[in-house]
Design an enzyme around this catalytic site. Structure first.
Site, short mmCIF file in Angstrom:
data_model
loop_
_atom_site.label_atom_id
_atom_site.label_comp_id
_atom_site.label_asym_id
_atom_site.label_seq_id
_atom_site.Cartn_x
_atom_site.Cartn_y
_atom_site.Cartn_z
N TYR A 1 0.86 -1.31 -0.18
CA TYR A 1 0.23 0.20 0.06
C TYR A 1 0.83 0.70 0.03
O TYR A 1 1.91 1.39 0.62
CB TYR A 1 -0.66 0.23 1.13
CG TYR A 1 -0.63 -0.21 2.73
CD1 TYR A 1 -0.47 1.49 3.32
CD2 TYR A 1 0.06 -0.60 3.55
CE1 TYR A 1 1.24 1.58 4.50
CE2 TYR A 1 0.82 -0.81 4.20
CZ TYR A 1 0.88 0.37 5.10
OH TYR A 1 1.23 0.57 6.55
N CYS A 2 0.10 2.67 -0.72
CA CYS A 2 1.24 4.23 -0.73
C CYS A 2 0.09 4.36 -0.23
O CYS A 2 -1.37 4.62 -0.16
CB CYS A 2 1.83 3.28 -1.62
SG CYS A 2 0.99 3.97 -3.20
N THR A 3 -0.09 5.92 -0.51
CA THR A 3 -0.63 7.44 -0.07
C THR A 3 -2.15 7.48 -1.13
O THR A 3 -3.21 7.13 -0.79
CB THR A 3 -0.41 8.08 0.08
OG1 THR A 3 1.21 8.19 0.48
CG2 THR A 3 -1.43 9.76 -0.03
#
Length: 240
Positions: free
Chosen positions: A177-179
């Site tokens: 996951y990331c922003t």
């Protein structure tokens, strides 16, 4: 009626647009200045990436403009704020919409997208390796429970983490996951290219998860860094 004065959208799409991105810069610039939209837009031969803010009607018109330029599968995350979170408009031309250390042959061939409503069940599975793709400044502010922090200074360094820490995990289920999702798309495309078999990524990133999952059911801890004057947001996209 929107709950606050300004609408903020974070968006991206990997799409081969070749030399068109140069022409798009002028058109986006003219439109955003006319509608008093501020923020940052990055254009490159591989697509578009940006975060902008403006009055709700103007942002709706901006979304229509994206479709006009054939960005028809753009991942868009919405939030709202009482203050304009950007000082000015910046439109940049780059070689990549998100830089990575190695050549990714096909950025569109990515890991399997997991919707926010299904994310909790995936990362609760002890056999799944959950990895935060962001840098160490972002992870200090907040992250998902039991996720691995690569402790990178920037996204380019994530390639070193893959080579040094994940080379023996090519058959394992890996959830990233990331922003907003863009870094995971680039990283997962590269990992599949390098022989990893079971890569999953949070669709829409942390921002979409915080938008859709309420405080009662969240597995997110603390706040999420955002790339504007708000600095961070919390569950249900409230100001951090």
């Amino acid at each position: 009626m929107m709950p606050d004065h300004f609408t903020v959208i974070a968006f991206y799409e990997f799409k081969r647009i070749k030399s068109k991105f140069i022409k798009y810069k002028k058109q986006f610039n003219n439109f955003c200045n006319e509608k008093n939209i501020r923020g940052t837009i990055i254009l490159s031969p591989e697509g578009i990436n940006g975060t902008v803010a403006g009055l709700n009607d103007s942002i709706n018109e901006f979304s229509v403009l994206l479709n006009k330029f054939n960005f028809n599968n753009t991942e868009i995350k919405y939030s709202y704020t009482k203050i304009m979170p950007f000082y000015k408009l910046k439109i940049k031309l780059k070689e990549e919409i998100v830089p990575f250390a190695n050549k990714v042959k096909n950025p569109a061939k990515t890991g399997k997208f997991i919707k926010p409503k299904d994310w909790n069940n995936l990362i609760k599975d002890d056999s799944v390796l959950v990895i935060d793709v962001r840098n160490k400044y972002e992870t200090k502010i907040g992250r998902f429970k039991n996720s691995v922090d690569p402790k990178t200074h920037n996204f380019i360094e994530f390639n070193n983490f893959i080579k040094s820490k994940l080379s023996k995990n090519k058959d394992q289920n890996i959830a990233m996951y990331c922003t907003g999702g863009i870094r995971c798309e680039k990283a997962s495309a590269y990992m599949l290219q390098e022989g990893f078999k079971n890569i999953y990524q949070l669709e829409g990133g942390i921002l979409k998860y915080l938008e859709e999952i309420d405080q009662k059911n969240t597995l997110w801890e603390d706040e999420c860094f955002v790339f504007d004057n708000r600095v961070s947001v919390k569950n249900e996209m409230s100001l951090g």
